[in-house]
Design a protein around this motif. Sequence first.
Motif, PDB file in Angstrom:
ATOM      1  N   LEU A  25      66.846   5.416   8.626  1.00  0.00           N
ATOM      2  CA  LEU A  25      65.984   4.331   9.078  1.00  0.00           C
ATOM      3  C   LEU A  25      65.540   3.552   7.858  1.00  0.00           C
ATOM      4  N   SER A  26      65.992   2.303   7.741  1.00  0.00           N
ATOM      5  CA  SER A  26      65.562   1.496   6.608  1.00  0.00           C
ATOM      6  C   SER A  26      64.146   1.019   6.876  1.00  0.00           C
ATOM      7  N   SER A  27      63.348   0.902   5.830  1.00  0.00           N
ATOM      8  CA  SER A  27      61.958   0.489   5.968  1.00  0.00           C
ATOM      9  C   SER A  27      61.620  -0.459   4.832  1.00  0.00           C
ATOM     10  N   GLU A  28      61.627  -1.751   5.130  1.00  0.00           N
ATOM     11  CA  GLU A  28      61.328  -2.734   4.093  1.00  0.00           C
ATOM     12  C   GLU A  28      59.843  -2.756   3.749  1.00  0.00           C
ATOM     13  N   GLY A  29      58.991  -2.234   4.649  1.00  0.00           N
ATOM     14  CA  GLY A  29      57.562  -2.164   4.387  1.00  0.00           C
ATOM     15  C   GLY A  29      57.196  -1.025   3.457  1.00  0.00           C
ATOM     16  N   ARG A  30      58.190  -0.236   3.032  1.00  0.00           N
ATOM     17  CA  ARG A  30      58.035   0.911   2.135  1.00  0.00           C
ATOM     18  C   ARG A  30      57.019   1.902   2.681  1.00  0.00           C
ATOM     19  N   PHE A  31      57.020   2.067   3.992  1.00  0.00           N
ATOM     20  CA  PHE A  31      56.162   3.004   4.697  1.00  0.00           C
ATOM     21  C   PHE A  31      56.577   4.435   4.380  1.00  0.00           C
ATOM     22  N   PHE A  32      57.877   4.658   4.302  1.00  0.00           N
ATOM     23  CA  PHE A  32      58.400   5.984   4.000  1.00  0.00           C
ATOM     24  C   PHE A  32      59.804   5.859   3.450  1.00  0.00           C
ATOM     25  N   ASN A  33      60.280   6.950   2.880  1.00  0.00           N
ATOM     26  CA  ASN A  33      61.665   7.053   2.431  1.00  0.00           C
ATOM     27  C   ASN A  33      62.427   7.827   3.495  1.00  0.00           C
ATOM     28  N   SER A  34      63.599   7.333   3.885  1.00  0.00           N
ATOM     29  CA  SER A  34      64.354   7.968   4.967  1.00  0.00           C
ATOM     30  C   SER A  34      65.512   8.790   4.426  1.00  0.00           C
ATOM     31  N   ASP A  35      65.704   9.955   5.054  1.00  0.00           N
ATOM     32  CA  ASP A  35      66.851  10.821   4.772  1.00  0.00           C
ATOM     33  C   ASP A  35      67.822  10.728   5.935  1.00  0.00           C
ATOM     34  N   THR A  36      69.095  10.908   5.651  1.00  0.00           N
ATOM     35  CA  THR A  36      70.114  10.902   6.698  1.00  0.00           C
ATOM     36  C   THR A  36      70.109  12.237   7.433  1.00  0.00           C
ATOM     37  N   LYS A  37      70.121  12.163   8.766  1.00  0.00           N
ATOM     38  CA  LYS A  37      70.176  13.347   9.621  1.00  0.00           C
ATOM     39  C   LYS A  37      71.321  13.170  10.610  1.00  0.00           C
ATOM     40  N   THR A  38      71.760  14.270  11.219  1.00  0.00           N
ATOM     41  CA  THR A  38      72.899  14.240  12.133  1.00  0.00           C
ATOM     42  C   THR A  38      72.434  14.239  13.577  1.00  0.00           C
ATOM     43  N   GLY A  39      72.982  13.302  14.356  1.00  0.00           N
ATOM     44  CA  GLY A  39      72.752  13.215  15.790  1.00  0.00           C
ATOM     45  C   GLY A  39      74.086  13.202  16.509  1.00  0.00           C
ATOM     46  N   PHE A  40      74.091  12.718  17.758  1.00  0.00           N
ATOM     47  CA  PHE A  40      75.339  12.721  18.518  1.00  0.00           C
ATOM     48  C   PHE A  40      75.374  11.586  19.530  1.00  0.00           C
ATOM     49  N   GLN A  41      76.568  11.328  20.065  1.00  0.00           N
ATOM     50  CA  GLN A  41      76.807  10.373  21.142  1.00  0.00           C
ATOM     51  C   GLN A  41      77.757  11.021  22.150  1.00  0.00           C
ATOM     52  N   LEU A  42      77.500  10.790  23.443  1.00  0.00           N
ATOM     53  CA  LEU A  42      78.384  11.248  24.511  1.00  0.00           C
ATOM     54  C   LEU A  42      78.469  10.156  25.560  1.00  0.00           C
ATOM     55  N   GLY A  43      79.693   9.788  25.969  1.00  0.00           N
ATOM     56  CA  GLY A  43      79.803   8.745  26.975  1.00  0.00           C
ATOM     57  C   GLY A  43      81.221   8.410  27.364  1.00  0.00           C
ATOM     58  N   ALA A  44      81.367   7.170  27.833  1.00  0.00           N
ATOM     59  CA  ALA A  44      82.658   6.691  28.347  1.00  0.00           C
ATOM     60  C   ALA A  44      82.996   5.348  27.710  1.00  0.00           C
ATOM     61  N   GLU A  59      81.711   0.113  25.965  1.00  0.00           N
ATOM     62  CA  GLU A  59      81.413   1.537  25.996  1.00  0.00           C
ATOM     63  C   GLU A  59      80.001   1.732  26.546  1.00  0.00           C
ATOM     64  N   ALA A  60      79.723   2.907  27.028  1.00  0.00           N
ATOM     65  CA  ALA A  60      78.379   3.285  27.467  1.00  0.00           C
ATOM     66  C   ALA A  60      78.198   4.748  27.121  1.00  0.00           C
ATOM     67  N   TYR A  61      77.137   5.039  26.351  1.00  0.00           N
ATOM     68  CA  TYR A  61      76.939   6.426  25.974  1.00  0.00           C
ATOM     69  C   TYR A  61      75.469   6.729  25.702  1.00  0.00           C
ATOM     70  N   TYR A  62      75.154   7.996  25.828  1.00  0.00           N
ATOM     71  CA  TYR A  62      73.840   8.514  25.455  1.00  0.00           C
ATOM     72  C   TYR A  62      73.901   8.826  23.965  1.00  0.00           C
ATOM     73  N   ALA A  63      72.891   8.390  23.226  1.00  0.00           N
ATOM     74  CA  ALA A  63      72.861   8.623  21.783  1.00  0.00           C
ATOM     75  C   ALA A  63      71.556   9.294  21.378  1.00  0.00           C
ATOM     76  N   SER A  64      71.663  10.239  20.498  1.00  0.00           N
ATOM     77  CA  SER A  64      70.503  10.874  19.885  1.00  0.00           C
ATOM     78  C   SER A  64      70.622  10.621  18.385  1.00  0.00           C
ATOM     79  N   LYS A  65      69.815   9.673  17.893  1.00  0.00           N
ATOM     80  CA  LYS A  65      69.861   9.288  16.477  1.00  0.00           C
ATOM     81  C   LYS A  65      68.670   9.930  15.778  1.00  0.00           C
ATOM     82  N   LYS A  66      68.958  10.712  14.755  1.00  0.00           N
ATOM     83  CA  LYS A  66      67.895  11.426  14.046  1.00  0.00           C
ATOM     84  C   LYS A  66      67.772  10.887  12.632  1.00  0.00           C
ATOM     85  N   VAL A  67      66.531  10.803  12.172  1.00  0.00           N
ATOM     86  CA  VAL A  67      66.260  10.396  10.797  1.00  0.00           C
ATOM     87  C   VAL A  67      65.186  11.308  10.223  1.00  0.00           C
TER      88      VAL A  67
END
Length: 179
Positions: free
Chosen positions: A23-42, A56-64
């Motif tokens: 998650l990029s944050s130009e307001g410098r609220f926090f520093n973000s680390d990359t985390k692993t999520g997933f997508q499932l769909g059609a 495409e249409a899919y459910y996504a779980s994006k983690k940061v």
Amino acid sequence: MSNAQLLPTFKLGVKGALGFSSLSSEGRFFNSDTKTGFQLGAWGRVGIAGFHVQPEAYYASKKVGAQFEQSGEKGEATFQSFDVPILLGTRIGLGPIGVRVQAGPVFSFAQDGKVNFTTATDWDRYKKTSTGIVGGIGADISKFTVDLRYEHGLTDLNESPDYNQKIRMWTIGVGFAFL
């Protein structure tokens, strides 16, 4: 141009992917680390004359992951959404084997309109919809597909004017065409 290139093609399938998001944050609220999520769909693909449209249409779980700059406190956020990319692309190859290049917009609709965060803060200010752009390469081997994509958020996810936060994500996915 031969008549074979003018005949429309159609594919329909399912897919799954691992997403590596930050998650990029130009307001410098926090520093973000990359985390692993997933997508499932059609997905579907309609092509003619070497070009195609692939909705495409899919459910996504994006983690940061995040570390707050003022307190040093760490936490994780999970963005759960229903995503709809509409990709335009071309496929180069012969018969069942080919390589694709695709790009287009992606529209995300939050499942519950909230962000689940392990750190206490005002996460109710996150928007229920967002827009981004996605692009990448892929390969088709008979009915199997493999994709490598990059998604860049265009919409500020937070309603607060103090922060400009956008999702950035790499995905590696596999799919199967049953039509």
